[in-house]
Design an enzyme around this catalytic site. Structure first.
Site, PDB file in Angstrom:
ATOM      1  N   THR A 100       0.890  -1.165  -0.049  1.00 48.40           N
ATOM      2  CA  THR A 100       0.142  -0.020  -0.050  1.00 48.40           C
ATOM      3  C   THR A 100       0.896   1.365  -0.026  1.00 48.40           C
ATOM      4  OG1 THR A 100      -1.632  -1.172   1.339  1.00 48.40           O
ATOM      5  CG2 THR A 100      -1.852   1.520   1.021  1.00 48.40           C
ATOM      6  N   LYS A 175      -7.668   0.831  -2.320  1.00 51.76           N
ATOM      7  CA  LYS A 175      -7.227   0.331  -1.206  1.00 51.76           C
ATOM      8  C   LYS A 175      -7.215   1.375  -0.065  1.00 51.76           C
ATOM      9  CE  LYS A 175      -5.185  -2.055   1.830  1.00 51.76           C
ATOM     10  NZ  LYS A 175      -3.776  -2.884   1.694  1.00 51.76           N
ATOM     11  N   LYS A 243       0.650   3.899   8.525  1.00 51.20           N
ATOM     12  CA  LYS A 243       1.201   4.457   7.494  1.00 51.20           C
ATOM     13  C   LYS A 243       0.132   4.677   6.551  1.00 51.20           C
ATOM     14  CE  LYS A 243       2.467   1.406   4.668  1.00 51.20           C
ATOM     15  NZ  LYS A 243       1.722   0.726   3.418  1.00 51.20           N
TER      16      LYS A 243
END
EC number: 1.1.-.-
Length: 290
Positions: A100, A175, A243
């Site tokens: 990601t 995502k 993150k």
């Protein structure tokens, strides 16, 4: 292209079982990881993944290259850095990144690799370590449709629901939406467990009863039992979710996403308790140890 040889870079909690499933489905699979001592690397080797110590050796003969590493800097260094994958991959190899890293980073990678005669799909995954082990991941793919169609048989070896979301960066965009849900659902599950304990109700009863109705979620089914048992082994690490939430905030240009702000705050508190390498179910610590 007749795909037979695959290289997997990043044999961690997710990458190792993904590589193992490729072997089970008949692909010659080479694996590379910066540190060979990790148990997940040894498990991959035992399952038939040919683990090598060189990026050059791993990349040189691969038809398709999968990367599954920590963040956008790791991905960029691994692929574009000095001695990276792009230097050794054969012409027109297809690089598929399952990390990601955000929409912008994915688009820039695709553009850069095209100039070098290489192809790229951003293909972040969701479903956790359970999905990686069982080969039931959901995979959100961005890139050229012809590359997607070529990669589809390979992706079906590691995932169950595989969706072409649009041009380069689109898989990452979907995502990020997914990660908003993951972060907030984990908080909801933690608060339900915390409340059940305060009210003298067994968490198992709440999980079973509420999980079958409108309140059901992946987090309630898979994370809440671990919260109840204080089992914080990863899965999906707190530091990685933080993150991802940062990437969400950056993509939204710091627009008003109060749920994301709350999730960042609570997961940061877990990080400060020493839980950054624990699974996201460790969010319960923000309530128990506050």
């Amino acid at each position: 292209m007749n795909v037979s040889k695959i290289a997997v870079f990043g044999l961690g909690v997710m990458g190792s079982p993904m590589a193992q499933n490729l072997v089970k489905n008949g692909y010659q699979t080479v694996g590379y990881n910066r540190t060979l001592e990790r148990p997940s690397v040894q498990e991959a080797a035992k399952a038939g993944v040919k683990v090598v110590t060189s990026i050059a050796v791993a990349a040189a003969n691969a038809d398709i290259i999968l990367t599954c590493v920590g963040d956008e800097k790791d991905v960029q260094q691994l692929i574009l850095g000095s001695g990276g994958i792009a230097e050794y991959a054969k012409p027109q190899a297809l690089i598929i990144d399952c990390s990601t890293i955000g929409k912008t980073a994915a688009y820039e990678l695709a553009t850069n690799l095209k100039l070098q005669g290489l192809r790229f799909l951003d293909a972040p995954v969701t479903g956790g370590d359970v999905g990686a082990i069982n080969g039931t991941l959901t995979i959100m793919v961005g890139g050229d449709i012809s590359d997607f169609e070529e990669a589809l048989p390979v992706l079906k070896s590691i995932g169950e629901k595989i969706v072409h979301c649009g041009p380069s960066g689109s898989g990452q965009a979907v995502k990020l939406c997914n990660q908003v849900l993951c972060g907030i659902h984990a908080i909801a599950a933690a608060e339900a467990i915390q409340l059940s304990e305060q009210l003298g109700i067994a968490p198992e009863l709440v999980i079973d009863t509420c999980g079958s109705g409108a309140a059901g979620s992946w987090a309630l089914t898979n994370l809440a039992p671990k919260m109840s048992e204080a089992d914080f082994a990863p899965g999906f690490m707190v530091k990685h979710l933080l993150k991802d939430l940062r990437l969400v905030r950056e993509a939204a240009e710091n627009g008003p996403l109060p749920g994301v702000t709350l999730a960042e705050s609570l997961f940061t508190s877990v990080q400060l308790l020493g839980g950054e390498d624990q699974g996201s179910q460790a969010i319960i610590r923000a309530y128990r140890e506050a």
